[in-house]
Design an enzyme around this catalytic site. Structure first.
Site, PDB file in Angstrom:
ATOM      1  N   GLY A   1       4.529  48.179   8.431  1.00 53.06           N
ATOM      2  CA  GLY A   1       4.515  49.625   8.548  1.00 53.06           C
ATOM      3  C   GLY A   1       5.569  50.180   9.494  1.00 53.06           C
ATOM      4  O   GLY A   1       5.988  49.510  10.438  1.00 53.06           O
TER       5      GLY A   1
ATOM      6  N   HIS B   1       3.171  51.253   4.681  1.00 56.00           N
ATOM      7  CA  HIS B   1       3.040  52.668   5.003  1.00 56.00           C
ATOM      8  C   HIS B   1       4.102  53.141   5.984  1.00 56.00           C
ATOM      9  O   HIS B   1       4.472  52.444   6.924  1.00 56.00           O
ATOM     10  CB  HIS B   1       1.646  52.961   5.570  1.00 56.00           C
ATOM     11  CG  HIS B   1       1.309  52.161   6.798  1.00 56.00           C
ATOM     12  ND1 HIS B   1       1.655  52.571   8.060  1.00 56.00           N
ATOM     13  CD2 HIS B   1       0.676  50.975   6.945  1.00 56.00           C
ATOM     14  CE1 HIS B   1       1.234  51.679   8.943  1.00 56.00           C
ATOM     15  NE2 HIS B   1       0.639  50.690   8.294  1.00 56.00           N
ATOM     16  N   ASP B   2       4.636  54.328   5.697  1.00 54.38           N
ATOM     17  CA  ASP B   2       5.556  55.042   6.584  1.00 54.38           C
ATOM     18  C   ASP B   2       6.940  54.419   6.697  1.00 54.38           C
ATOM     19  O   ASP B   2       7.727  54.823   7.549  1.00 54.38           O
ATOM     20  CB  ASP B   2       4.948  55.205   7.989  1.00 54.38           C
ATOM     21  CG  ASP B   2       3.602  55.907   7.948  1.00 54.38           C
ATOM     22  OD1 ASP B   2       3.564  57.097   7.611  1.00 54.38           O
ATOM     23  OD2 ASP B   2       2.580  55.247   8.234  1.00 54.38           O
TER      24      ASP B   2
END
Length: 262
Positions: free
Chosen positions: A139, A121-122
């Site tokens: 992440g 994520h991200d």
């Protein structure tokens, strides 16, 4: 003739260009948008608020846009954005972003993503990168253009990898890597400048020499990072053709929050 295999499940709300191909048994969710010329292989799952650009090749068993592996995620409509002309090989996993960061995971254009690669994520990945098999990003990792990550390397959350950097096989990376630098090992150590990569991309001798001088300032002069930054600022003024490369390294050092691999 339809380019979507009859065994594929494509939600009626998904927006696919008429030239998109979808292979057998693939599943595409309602919030997915796919651009012209992209080929989705068999047994691929694309879900979440995911946008995929033009002329990508997505191989079998990839999973794009699944929920982030983050306990803080509470179902917010975060996104995954994939650019154009990327090769995404088997068993690759790209997750959505989280509300605690930018809310989006991004991959740029013309990247080569080998099998079993994970973008958590991200993550923000630039263009023209190469990820070898089993390269793994935790992440919030940022990767610059033209970076190369070798097989089985693992990158700690919030790390940054500069443009044209090279990460060696099986490297455990817990700090940032400045542009143009070659690192490897567990723990990671700097081993010089990615000279071969720069030659292949058309950098001139003067530009490469400027990068080598900047590397020596950071890693071989015995200076603290702040002292090295001050000297780089002076070098950038007098380095002629190589000034943009030194400035790129200086700018990167000004953004690091985890410290750099030394």
């Amino acid at each position: 003739m339809s380019r979507i295999h009859p065994t594929a499940i494509v939600d009626p709300q998904a927006r696919l260009d008429s030239s998109v191909e979808v292979g057998p048994y693939s599943i595409i969710g309602p919030h997915v948008q796919i651009g012209a010329g992209t080929v989705v292989g068999p047994h691929v799952v694309i879900e979440g608020h995911t946008t995929i650009g033009k002329d990508n090749r997505i191989f079998q068993f990839a999973s794009l846009g699944a929920a982030p592996q983050d306990k803080k995620w509470a179902g917010e409509p975060t996104r995954l954005e994939v650019g154009d002309r990327n090769t995404i090989r088997e068993f690759v996993t790209f997750n959505l972003g989280t509300a605690q960061d930018l809310g989006v995971t991004r991959l740029g254009d013309d990247n080569w993503i080998s099998a079993y690669v994970h973008l958590a994520h991200d993550c923000q990945v630039g263009s023209n990168t190469i990820f070898s098999n089993n390269a793994q990003l935790a992440g919030h990792v940022h990767v610059g253009d033209w970076a190369i990550l070798s097989g089985y390397c693992g990158v700690h959350q919030f790390c940054k990898i500069g443009a044209h950097a090279f990460i060696g096989m099986y490297t455990s990376l817990t700090q940032d890597v400045p542009p143009f630098v070659l690192v490897s090992g567990n723990p990671a150590e700097a081993h010089g400048v990615n000279i071969e990569g720069l030659k292949r991309r058309g950098f001139t001798r003067e530009q490469i020499n400027a990068v080598r001088a900047a590397y020596k300032t950071i890693y071989r002069s015995g200076k603290t990072l702040e002292e090295a930054k001050a000297q780089l600022a002076e070098e950038a003024v007098d380095s002629g053709e190589g000034a943009p490369q030194i400035q790129a390294m200086l700018d990167f050092l000004g953004t690091t929050s985890r410290g750099i691999v030394r």
